[in-house]
Every structure is written in C-alpha cells, then in structure tokens.
Design a protein around this motif. Structure first.
Motif, mmCIF file in Angstrom:
data_model
loop_
_atom_site.group_PDB
_atom_site.id
_atom_site.type_symbol
_atom_site.label_atom_id
_atom_site.label_comp_id
_atom_site.label_asym_id
_atom_site.label_seq_id
_atom_site.Cartn_x
_atom_site.Cartn_y
_atom_site.Cartn_z
ATOM 1 N N TYR A 179 -45.313 22.069 -103.413
ATOM 2 C CA TYR A 179 -43.939 21.874 -102.947
ATOM 3 C C TYR A 179 -43.733 20.383 -102.684
ATOM 4 C CZ TYR A 179 -39.681 21.731 -100.268
ATOM 5 O OH TYR A 179 -38.412 21.413 -99.847
ATOM 6 N N HIS A 180 -42.691 19.824 -103.258
ATOM 7 C CA HIS A 180 -42.457 18.390 -103.086
ATOM 8 C C HIS A 180 -41.030 18.037 -102.680
ATOM 9 C CE1 HIS A 180 -46.485 17.513 -104.471
ATOM 10 N NE2 HIS A 180 -46.301 18.342 -105.477
ATOM 11 N N GLY B 32 -38.094 12.939 -97.028
ATOM 12 C CA GLY B 32 -39.295 13.188 -97.810
ATOM 13 C C GLY B 32 -38.990 13.341 -99.291
ATOM 14 N N SER B 33 -37.978 14.131 -99.601
ATOM 15 C CA SER B 33 -37.645 14.353 -101.017
ATOM 16 C C SER B 33 -37.354 13.034 -101.716
ATOM 17 C CB SER B 33 -36.426 15.270 -101.139
ATOM 18 O OG SER B 33 -36.685 16.520 -100.560
ATOM 19 N N ILE C 298 -46.482 14.220 -97.012
ATOM 20 C CA ILE C 298 -45.318 14.352 -96.124
ATOM 21 C C ILE C 298 -45.603 15.384 -95.029
ATOM 22 C CG2 ILE C 298 -42.905 15.119 -96.058
ATOM 23 C CD1 ILE C 298 -42.660 13.797 -98.901
ATOM 24 N N LYS D 214 -41.812 13.445 -92.571
ATOM 25 C CA LYS D 214 -41.918 14.428 -91.495
ATOM 26 C C LYS D 214 -42.387 13.856 -90.153
ATOM 27 C CE LYS D 214 -41.439 18.663 -93.911
ATOM 28 N NZ LYS D 214 -41.814 19.088 -95.249
ATOM 29 N N ASP E 217 -48.843 13.562 -102.047
ATOM 30 C CA ASP E 217 -47.699 13.834 -101.180
ATOM 31 C C ASP E 217 -48.256 14.287 -99.833
ATOM 32 O OD1 ASP E 217 -45.594 14.920 -99.794
ATOM 33 O OD2 ASP E 217 -44.737 15.993 -101.502
HETATM 34 C C1 LIG Z 1 -41.046 18.763 -96.476
HETATM 35 C C2 LIG Z 1 -41.761 18.238 -97.653
HETATM 36 C C3 LIG Z 1 -41.094 17.465 -98.616
HETATM 37 C C4 LIG Z 1 -39.604 17.169 -98.538
HETATM 38 O O1 LIG Z 1 -39.268 16.424 -97.438
HETATM 39 P P1 LIG Z 1 -37.727 16.445 -96.902
HETATM 40 O O2 LIG Z 1 -37.747 15.473 -95.775
HETATM 41 O O3 LIG Z 1 -37.454 17.854 -96.498
HETATM 42 O O4 LIG Z 1 -36.883 16.011 -98.037
HETATM 43 C C5 LIG Z 1 -41.830 16.979 -99.682
HETATM 44 N N1 LIG Z 1 -43.148 17.238 -99.792
HETATM 45 C C6 LIG Z 1 -43.819 17.970 -98.883
HETATM 46 C C7 LIG Z 1 -45.288 18.184 -99.050
HETATM 47 C C8 LIG Z 1 -43.148 18.507 -97.789
HETATM 48 O O5 LIG Z 1 -43.817 19.248 -96.898
#
Ligand SMILES: *Cc1c(COP(=O)(O)O)cnc(C)c1O
Length: 427
Positions: A143-144, A110-111, A248, A275, A246
């Motif tokens: 949070y990203h 995700g990051s 994710i 995710k 975002d």
């Molecule tokens: C978990 C998350 C991320 C980061 O994803 P990773 O796979 O842990 O790197 C980025 N943005 C949001 C909204 C998340 O919940």
C-alpha cells in the motif's frame, strides 16, 4: 452540539459514501491517549490516528512548538524562499535515516511523497538517457497511498484501487514477501526468486522497486523477514535498478527500530516518511534520496525535479516535526516499544485459538488479529467502543498501534478492548 445531520448529508469520510452506512462518532476533544466523544465517553486510543500520534494527543511540547511558530511565521511559500524549521528538519532527517540518503524533498502528505519518489526515479533514468526505464516493480499486498502514481504501485487486486485498474499505468507485481518476521535464515526463498525472475524479464524497463520494509501496512498488516530486504538490495544492485522504501507507516520507531530498514542493515536509494513525522499534529511528509540521484538529475536537462506543492515545507508543520523528533529521541522510546510489544504478545496471543481467528501477530508497537471473515469490522469496532477503546478494524484485520507513551493501565484497557472486538467479531 456537532451537527451530525449536516455531516451525514455533505461531508465525505475516508473510503465511505454519503450518507455513510454507519455514522462516524462525534469527537469533542483529544487528550493524551484518549479520544473524548461529544457525549463525554473517553476512549483509549488504539490507532494513534493511523500510525501518527506516537506521543499521544495534545502533547505540550508539540503544542508549544506550533504556538511559537504560528506567532512568527505560520506559512510562507518555499519557491525562492527558505526558513529555519525546514532546514533544521532536513538536517534531522539526513542524520537519522541511513547514511547514503542526503537530499530532502518536503511534501504535504504521504501519497504525495510517494509521487515524488516515483518522479525522482523516472527523472533519474531520463537524465541517464534510459527513458525506457519507466516501470515500477512492486509487491502484492503493498500500500503506497491514494493518488494515481501511488495507486499504481499498490496491490492491484486486494487493494482499494481495483476500480481504477483501467486507467492506471501497468506496473509489475511480484508475490508478497512470505509472512513471518522472525524467519532468520538468509538463503533466498521462492518469494525473492519470483521477484528476481520479474527483474530479469523486464531488466530494460524497470526504473525502481518500491516496497514497504518489514511491515506491509494497509495492504494486510503483514510482517516479513529482514533477509528479504538484504536480498532485494543485492538484486537491485545486480540489475542496476533503484530501490524505494516507503517508511510512511514504519518510520520513527514503530517496529522497534527508528526505521524498519535498520532491521536489515541496508539503505534504499529513495525513502519516504510521513505519518508520525509530526507526531500526528500536522500534515507533512518527506522524500529523501542519495547524492548520486540528485546529482544526476540536476546535471541534465531540465535540471529540476518537477514538483513543488503550494504548502511545501510548511513552517508550522516543520517546527512541530522538529519538536516531535526531539521528543522521541529524548524519550526511552525503544524500551517503551519493547514493553508494548511484550504486553501485546501476552494479551493477544491466546486469541489465536479462538474459532474464526486466522492469525495473531505482534511486532514492535503493532498488534494484529487477523480474522477468517472479512465482514466483521463494524461489529468489532462497536464492541471495542463499548469497552471504552477506539479501534478502526478493516477487512479481516483488528489491529492496534498505540502511542509509545501509553500507560500500563491504558494498555491493559486497550488489550481488553481488542479482545472484546475479536470475540464480538467471531461470535
Ligand atoms: C498512509 C500511507 C501512505 C499514504 O500516506 P497519506 O498521508 O495518507 O497520503 C503511503 N504509504 C504507506 C506505507 C502508508 O502507510
């Protein structure tokens, strides 16, 4: 036996130190909605391994997809080569996400997909010969991710990244959207006005706005209204900046819509997913963008998006993602998420009256109890585990996002575990 003492001495765990203050629990296996500890205890899983395992663990269809792919082509580089699992997955994502999103970049976490989203925005403005647009506008409590670009747009104060503020680029932060999903009025409130003032003051510098739609996850588990996103879309258009969602955490049904942006009926210019993309089995994420962004970027030097992870579009991960999406779409996921929402409301709402509880909120298959104190997470976790439930509270938040196919019985046990956790935290 799992060698816990080696783990203690040598193995980092998330946001932890060595040796960790409280040792992790040794897990022997997973099965359906259960985590099976080495000592034989079976915990009902309330976390879906951080939003991921939406079908529970070890789902036979996902296992079969992985096994099939492992036999023919576990991995192959994506530079100069391509393959069916990636093409099929790209087609699925383009079809399922809002219509203007047509181009897909596969990332390995995700990051990294957030880094790619930010690069897309920066390279887009370079291509349009407006390199001064190199800042991002984010919101508080966002949070990203944990890589440097992602950290730089994550909440700079309450986030986990305050330590690095000296080395991160200085982006712009608007106040968090006012809390409350159910808010239906459409007239702009102070939160959007503050954001609008920042856009106005920095109109020449901003490349893109980045935000988690509807649910702010790790930055506070806060829900906000769809009208905010509609107003945000309109502002992004007025000021001619890109809009990055975002998703994710929210993607693939978690909020009750396949993507949270659907609550507002709008589309971003760039979207990140991760995710639950593979149903929690493999690490994979993706960044989607519009034709216009891709066309502009590719029509101007250096005519390339400057990113290419080693494990880009890993075929096994893509094959599992395809199977997971098929499984989701073939299931009555919407009814399931609605039923979980109703049960969580039923089972958690009265905790709001408990002394020490600040708020209880539920949206889709997400249940959150926010405490007054921020130092009770371990106590809450221990109480949940004692009640046969896996929760991983952090800060003031005791929360759950179960698998969509959780049974009535398991959900009842999960809610009991949440209640024990909250009562222990408040005692
Ligand atoms: C978990 C998350 C991320 C980061 O994803 P990773 O796979 O842990 O790197 C980025 N943005 C949001 C909204 C998340 O919940």
């Amino acid at each position: 036996m799992i060698n816990l003492s080696y783990d203690r001495e040598h193995v980092w765990h998330p946001y932890s130190c060595l040796p960790p203050p409280s040792p992790p629990l040794p897990v022997a296996a997973t099965e359906g909605r259960h985590i099976i500890l080495e000592d034989g205890r079976r915990l009902v899983d309330g976390m879906s391994s951080w939003w991921c395992a939406i079908h529970g663990y070890n789902h036979p269809k996902l296992l079969a997809a992985a096994a099939r792919q492992l036999k023919t082509m576990p991995h192959v580089m994506f530079g100069g080569l391509t393959h069916e699992p990636a093409i099929d997955l790209a087609e699925q994502l383009v079809t399922l996400t809002p219509a203007p999103l047509k181009k897909v970049f596969f990332a390995d976490s995700g990051s990294v997909s957030v880094e790619v989203a930010m690069k897309l925005a920066l390279q887009y403005w370079m291509a349009r010969r407006q390199p001064a647009r190199h800042r991002f506008l984010a919101v508080r409590n966002g949070y990203h991710g944990d890589t440097f670009g992602a950290m730089s747009v994550t909440d700079p104060v309450n986030g986990m990244h305050r330590l690095f503020s000296g080395v991160l680029p200085k982006h712009l932060f608007a106040p968090a959207p006012l809390p409350g999903f159910a808010e239906t009025r459409d007239e702009p409130a102070e939160d959007i006005a503050a954001l609008s003032r920042l856009l106005d003051a920095h109109r020449e510098e901003i490349a893109a706005i980045i935000i988690e739609p509807i649910v702010q996850g790790a930055g506070g588990m806060r829900f906000y209204r769809p009208a905010y996103l509609r107003q945000l879309r309109a502002l992004a258009d007025d000021y001619n900046v890109l809009l990055i969602f975002d998703e994710i955490a929210t993607g693939f049904g978690r909020t009750g819509r396949l993507f949270a942006s659907e609550w507002a009926g709008i589309s971003p210019d760039i979207l990140t997913v991760g995710k639950a993309l593979t149903g929690g089995m493999m690490t994979l994420a993706a960044t989607l963008c519009t034709e216009e962004i891709a066309f502009t970027l590719c029509s101007n030097p250096p005519r390339a998006l400057m990113h290419g992870p080693t494990f880009m579009a890993n075929p096994t991960a893509c094959a599992v993602a395809n199977a997971s999406i098929d499984l989701l779409l073939d299931s009555p996921w919407q009814q399931r998420v609605q039923a979980i929402e109703a049960r969580l409301r039923d089972g958690l709402n009265d905790l709001a009256e408990l002394e020490g509880v600040r708020d209880v909120r539920v949206l889709g298959a997400i249940g959150v109890v926010e405490l007054e104190a921020d130092d009770r997470a371990q106590r809450a976790q221990d109480a949940a585990v004692a009640a046969g439930v896996w929760l991983r509270p952090f800060g003031r938040l005791v929360y759950t996002m179960p698998a969509y196919n959780i049974t009535e019985e398991e959900l009842a046990q999960l809610i009991e575990g949440m209640r024990h956790a909250v009562e222990a935290a408040c005692a």
